[in-house]
Design a protein around this motif. Structure first.
Motif, PDB file in Angstrom:
ATOM      1  N   ILE A 166      56.163  95.321 -67.983  1.00  0.00           N
ATOM      2  CA  ILE A 166      55.481  94.066 -68.316  1.00  0.00           C
ATOM      3  C   ILE A 166      55.406  93.193 -67.067  1.00  0.00           C
ATOM      4  O   ILE A 166      56.398  93.023 -66.361  1.00  0.00           O
ATOM      5  CB  ILE A 166      56.244  93.306 -69.434  1.00  0.00           C
ATOM      6  CG1 ILE A 166      56.404  94.195 -70.679  1.00  0.00           C
ATOM      7  CG2 ILE A 166      55.549  91.986 -69.785  1.00  0.00           C
ATOM      8  CD1 ILE A 166      57.413  93.671 -71.700  1.00  0.00           C
ATOM      9  N   GLY A 167      54.221  92.658 -66.800  1.00  0.00           N
ATOM     10  CA  GLY A 167      54.048  91.754 -65.657  1.00  0.00           C
ATOM     11  C   GLY A 167      52.668  91.131 -65.734  1.00  0.00           C
ATOM     12  O   GLY A 167      51.879  91.469 -66.624  1.00  0.00           O
ATOM     13  N   ARG A 168      52.384  90.211 -64.788  1.00  0.00           N
ATOM     14  CA  ARG A 168      51.080  89.538 -64.845  1.00  0.00           C
ATOM     15  C   ARG A 168      50.055  90.174 -63.935  1.00  0.00           C
ATOM     16  O   ARG A 168      48.893  89.772 -63.935  1.00  0.00           O
ATOM     17  CB  ARG A 168      51.252  88.057 -64.455  1.00  0.00           C
ATOM     18  CG  ARG A 168      52.068  87.252 -65.432  1.00  0.00           C
ATOM     19  CD  ARG A 168      52.465  85.948 -64.837  1.00  0.00           C
ATOM     20  NE  ARG A 168      53.181  86.159 -63.584  1.00  0.00           N
ATOM     21  CZ  ARG A 168      53.607  85.208 -62.779  1.00  0.00           C
ATOM     22  NH1 ARG A 168      53.382  83.956 -63.098  1.00  0.00           N
ATOM     23  NH2 ARG A 168      54.245  85.505 -61.662  1.00  0.00           N
ATOM     24  N   MET A 187      64.577  88.925 -69.367  1.00  0.00           N
ATOM     25  CA  MET A 187      64.968  87.990 -68.310  1.00  0.00           C
ATOM     26  C   MET A 187      63.973  86.848 -68.264  1.00  0.00           C
ATOM     27  O   MET A 187      62.818  87.020 -68.675  1.00  0.00           O
ATOM     28  CB  MET A 187      65.009  88.692 -66.959  1.00  0.00           C
ATOM     29  CG  MET A 187      63.705  89.313 -66.543  1.00  0.00           C
ATOM     30  SD  MET A 187      62.994  88.438 -65.170  1.00  0.00           S
ATOM     31  CE  MET A 187      63.782  89.268 -63.859  1.00  0.00           C
ATOM     32  N   ILE A 188      64.424  85.702 -67.804  1.00  0.00           N
ATOM     33  CA  ILE A 188      63.508  84.569 -67.623  1.00  0.00           C
ATOM     34  C   ILE A 188      63.064  84.617 -66.163  1.00  0.00           C
ATOM     35  O   ILE A 188      63.844  84.298 -65.269  1.00  0.00           O
ATOM     36  CB  ILE A 188      64.194  83.226 -67.952  1.00  0.00           C
ATOM     37  CG1 ILE A 188      64.648  83.222 -69.424  1.00  0.00           C
ATOM     38  CG2 ILE A 188      63.247  82.062 -67.660  1.00  0.00           C
ATOM     39  CD1 ILE A 188      65.316  81.938 -69.884  1.00  0.00           C
ATOM     40  N   PRO A 189      61.805  85.041 -65.915  1.00  0.00           N
ATOM     41  CA  PRO A 189      61.380  85.153 -64.515  1.00  0.00           C
ATOM     42  C   PRO A 189      61.340  83.759 -63.881  1.00  0.00           C
ATOM     43  O   PRO A 189      60.848  82.820 -64.499  1.00  0.00           O
ATOM     44  CB  PRO A 189      59.956  85.735 -64.598  1.00  0.00           C
ATOM     45  CG  PRO A 189      59.748  86.131 -66.017  1.00  0.00           C
ATOM     46  CD  PRO A 189      60.711  85.363 -66.849  1.00  0.00           C
ATOM     47  N   GLY A 200      70.079  76.968 -67.962  1.00  0.00           N
ATOM     48  CA  GLY A 200      68.968  77.581 -68.718  1.00  0.00           C
ATOM     49  C   GLY A 200      69.354  78.965 -69.228  1.00  0.00           C
ATOM     50  O   GLY A 200      68.910  79.382 -70.307  1.00  0.00           O
ATOM     51  N   LEU A 201      70.181  79.674 -68.466  1.00  0.00           N
ATOM     52  CA  LEU A 201      70.622  81.005 -68.910  1.00  0.00           C
ATOM     53  C   LEU A 201      71.685  80.871 -69.999  1.00  0.00           C
ATOM     54  O   LEU A 201      71.769  81.710 -70.903  1.00  0.00           O
ATOM     55  CB  LEU A 201      71.131  81.822 -67.719  1.00  0.00           C
ATOM     56  CG  LEU A 201      70.119  81.987 -66.568  1.00  0.00           C
ATOM     57  CD1 LEU A 201      70.653  82.944 -65.507  1.00  0.00           C
ATOM     58  CD2 LEU A 201      68.761  82.458 -67.046  1.00  0.00           C
ATOM     59  N   HIS A 202      72.470  79.794 -69.919  1.00  0.00           N
ATOM     60  CA  HIS A 202      73.410  79.489 -71.026  1.00  0.00           C
ATOM     61  C   HIS A 202      72.610  79.292 -72.326  1.00  0.00           C
ATOM     62  O   HIS A 202      72.922  79.882 -73.364  1.00  0.00           O
ATOM     63  CB  HIS A 202      74.211  78.220 -70.710  1.00  0.00           C
ATOM     64  CG  HIS A 202      74.928  77.659 -71.895  1.00  0.00           C
ATOM     65  ND1 HIS A 202      76.167  78.106 -72.300  1.00  0.00           N
ATOM     66  CD2 HIS A 202      74.541  76.727 -72.814  1.00  0.00           C
ATOM     67  CE1 HIS A 202      76.523  77.459 -73.407  1.00  0.00           C
ATOM     68  NE2 HIS A 202      75.554  76.628 -73.742  1.00  0.00           N
TER      69      HIS A 202
HETATM   70  N1  LIG Z   1      69.525  84.840 -57.680  1.00  0.00           N
HETATM   71  C1  LIG Z   1      70.736  84.906 -58.229  1.00  0.00           C
HETATM   72  O1  LIG Z   1      71.758  84.829 -57.536  1.00  0.00           O
HETATM   73  C2  LIG Z   1      70.868  85.119 -59.712  1.00  0.00           C
HETATM   74  C3  LIG Z   1      72.134  85.356 -60.262  1.00  0.00           C
HETATM   75  C4  LIG Z   1      72.237  85.584 -61.644  1.00  0.00           C
HETATM   76  C5  LIG Z   1      71.098  85.569 -62.443  1.00  0.00           C
HETATM   77  N2  LIG Z   1      69.883  85.329 -61.864  1.00  0.00           N
HETATM   78  C6  LIG Z   1      68.681  85.340 -62.726  1.00  0.00           C
HETATM   79  O2  LIG Z   1      67.921  86.488 -62.381  1.00  0.00           O
HETATM   80  C7  LIG Z   1      66.561  86.273 -62.749  1.00  0.00           C
HETATM   81  C8  LIG Z   1      65.648  86.676 -61.601  1.00  0.00           C
HETATM   82  O3  LIG Z   1      65.701  88.080 -61.454  1.00  0.00           O
HETATM   83  P1  LIG Z   1      64.857  88.821 -60.304  1.00  0.00           P
HETATM   84  O4  LIG Z   1      65.342  88.340 -58.967  1.00  0.00           O
HETATM   85  O5  LIG Z   1      64.873  90.276 -60.585  1.00  0.00           O
HETATM   86  O6  LIG Z   1      63.412  88.218 -60.564  1.00  0.00           O
HETATM   87  P2  LIG Z   1      62.110  88.319 -59.643  1.00  0.00           P
HETATM   88  O7  LIG Z   1      62.336  89.282 -58.517  1.00  0.00           O
HETATM   89  O8  LIG Z   1      61.667  86.939 -59.325  1.00  0.00           O
HETATM   90  O9  LIG Z   1      61.077  89.005 -60.617  1.00  0.00           O
HETATM   91  C9  LIG Z   1      60.456  88.382 -61.660  1.00  0.00           C
HETATM   92  C10 LIG Z   1      59.207  89.175 -62.006  1.00  0.00           C
HETATM   93  O10 LIG Z   1      58.669  88.645 -63.207  1.00  0.00           O
HETATM   94  C11 LIG Z   1      57.254  88.605 -63.135  1.00  0.00           C
HETATM   95  N3  LIG Z   1      56.857  87.345 -63.760  1.00  0.00           N
HETATM   96  C12 LIG Z   1      57.009  86.092 -63.261  1.00  0.00           C
HETATM   97  N4  LIG Z   1      56.558  85.178 -64.133  1.00  0.00           N
HETATM   98  C13 LIG Z   1      56.097  85.866 -65.196  1.00  0.00           C
HETATM   99  C14 LIG Z   1      55.472  85.476 -66.402  1.00  0.00           C
HETATM  100  N5  LIG Z   1      55.260  84.178 -66.715  1.00  0.00           N
HETATM  101  N6  LIG Z   1      55.091  86.446 -67.266  1.00  0.00           N
HETATM  102  C15 LIG Z   1      55.277  87.740 -66.979  1.00  0.00           C
HETATM  103  N7  LIG Z   1      55.883  88.184 -65.849  1.00  0.00           N
HETATM  104  C16 LIG Z   1      56.270  87.245 -64.970  1.00  0.00           C
HETATM  105  C17 LIG Z   1      56.876  88.647 -61.664  1.00  0.00           C
HETATM  106  O11 LIG Z   1      55.859  89.602 -61.474  1.00  0.00           O
HETATM  107  P3  LIG Z   1      54.304  89.159 -61.515  1.00  0.00           P
HETATM  108  O12 LIG Z   1      54.197  87.973 -60.587  1.00  0.00           O
HETATM  109  O13 LIG Z   1      53.604  90.371 -61.035  1.00  0.00           O
HETATM  110  O14 LIG Z   1      54.018  88.817 -62.930  1.00  0.00           O
HETATM  111  C18 LIG Z   1      58.151  89.078 -60.944  1.00  0.00           C
HETATM  112  O15 LIG Z   1      58.012  90.318 -60.322  1.00  0.00           O
HETATM  113  C19 LIG Z   1      66.433  84.792 -63.117  1.00  0.00           C
HETATM  114  O16 LIG Z   1      66.443  84.644 -64.514  1.00  0.00           O
HETATM  115  C20 LIG Z   1      67.691  84.189 -62.501  1.00  0.00           C
HETATM  116  O17 LIG Z   1      68.100  83.028 -63.158  1.00  0.00           O
HETATM  117  C21 LIG Z   1      69.733  85.113 -60.533  1.00  0.00           C
END
Ligand SMILES: NC(=O)c1ccc[n+]([C@@H]2O[C@H](COP(=O)([O-])OP(=O)(O)OC[C@H]3O[C@@H](n4cnc5c(N)ncnc54)[C@H](OP(=O)(O)O)[C@@H]3O)[C@@H](O)[C@H]2O)c1
Length: 301
Positions: free
Chosen positions: A29-31, A70-72, A122-124
């Motif tokens: 799933i993605g955009r 996950m919440i992107p 937000g994750l809580h």
């Molecule tokens: N960074 C940290 O240290 C940390 C630690 C713990 C938890 N987290 C959590 O981890 C998550 C981020 O994980 P990640 O790094 O794997 O994410 P990411 O690399 O930013 O990937 C998110 C993906 O979701 C897609 N996306 C974005 N908005 C969308 C939408 N509205 N509808 C459908 N698809 C969408 C994007 O692809 P497209 O643009 O192609 O749609 C993107 O590839 C967050 O929830 C964050 O809070 C982060």
């Protein structure tokens, strides 16, 4: 069939690769059609749309055995917490609508807290929302700070010859590689070995300070004197705005950093073989060096 939100992202892409290599049926799933093509070529089904559209998402979840939720992140949302709630509600409603029975939810260290942890609040909220779903088995993966966050230092190293953030340099805390999170996601989606609502910490290979981590990365890129600098909170906020984040999100990141400094992200559960993951900072240094090298080639071109 297994459905993956954020399939072109850090964790979703690596989890999808693992699942496809195992011969699992995967719906990505993605955009962006183009970004999902790499998985379609390897046998995945793709569905293109926005996760804030509940009907679209419920369709994407139809007839699946399990979902990676996950919440992107959306770094341009004017009110990041409102954005997280909107997406979180859409995901929870789609799970109900599609009668999904197993969910592996990407969460974070600190998600047990209701305040003081920036975007993790937000994750809580999302954990609580998913915990209210009746008859759905949910595994919350409470991941530590991603090693990949350290890649954000590359522009700073190139421009100012330092690495830094608002987090204390001498403080040891848990840092985990996203490839290890992806391996856990894939394993639990396939095994569906959780019942009711469960939490699993993923704490990385060992606790590390940023002084130590940046030292390892600096030596790998041939910059043995590279130093980590802790920025004052207001300066860190300004720096994040300068690289294009909204003021709202920048403040949340700095609040999270302050939370790490105060020890809010230390779990009370001890490090065990189960919550320890394999990739060391020394191994991740190879990924960091390749990304750094790419910026050098760009500069030279
Ligand atoms: N960074 C940290 O240290 C940390 C630690 C713990 C938890 N987290 C959590 O981890 C998550 C981020 O994980 P990640 O790094 O794997 O994410 P990411 O690399 O930013 O990937 C998110 C993906 O979701 C897609 N996306 C974005 N908005 C969308 C939408 N509205 N509808 C459908 N698809 C969408 C994007 O692809 P497209 O643009 O192609 O749609 C993107 O590839 C967050 O929830 C964050 O809070 C982060």
């Amino acid at each position: 069939m297994l459905a993956i939100i954020g399939a072109s992202g850090n964790i979703g892409s690596k989890a999808t690769e693992i699942l496809l290599a195992k011969g699992e049926k995967v719906r990505v799933i993605g955009r962006d059609t183009f970004r999902l093509q790499q998985f379609v070529r390897k046998g995945a089904e793709s569905v293109v749309g926005d996760v804030k559209d509940t009907d679209f998402l419920a369709g994407a979840f139809s007839d699946v055995d399990a979902v990676f939720a996950m919440i992107p992140p959306n770094y341009t949302a004017p009110d990041f917490r409102a954005y997280q709630n909107e997406i979180g509600r859409s995901i929870a409603n789609a799970i109900t609508k599609a009668k999904v029975k197993y969910v592996v939810n990407l969460s974070s260290q600190g998600a047990e807290l209701t305040t003081g942890t920036g975007p993790v609040v937000g994750l809580h909220d999302q954990e609580e929302r998913l915990n209210r779903l009746v008859g759905v088995n949910v595994l919350h993966l409470r991941c530590a700070y991603f090693m990949e966050n350290l890649l954000m230092n590359i522009p700073l190293i190139n421009e100012k010859g330092i690495a830094g953030s608002a987090i204390r340099g001498d403080l040891k805390f848990s840092i985990v590689a996203t490839k290890d999170i992806a391996a856990e996601v894939a394993e639990h989606l396939v095994k569906r070995d959780f019942k009711g609502k469960e939490v699993k910490d993923l704490l990385g290979q060992r606790a590390l300070s940023l002084d130590e981590a940046i030292g390892v990365l600096g030596r790998k890129i041939g910059w043995p004197d590279l130093k980590y600098v802790q920025f004052p909170y207001d300066e860190a906020t300004k720096g994040l705005v300068e690289i294009g984040l909204t003021l709202d999100f920048s403040k949340l990141i700095v609040e999270m950093s302050a939370g790490i400094n105060k020890g809010l992200f230390g779990v009370n559960r001890p490090r065990t073989a189960e919550n320890t993951t394999p990739t060391s900072i020394e191994e991740f240094a190879g990924v960091f060096a390749a990304a750094f090298e790419a910026t050098q080639l760009k500069k030279a071109a």
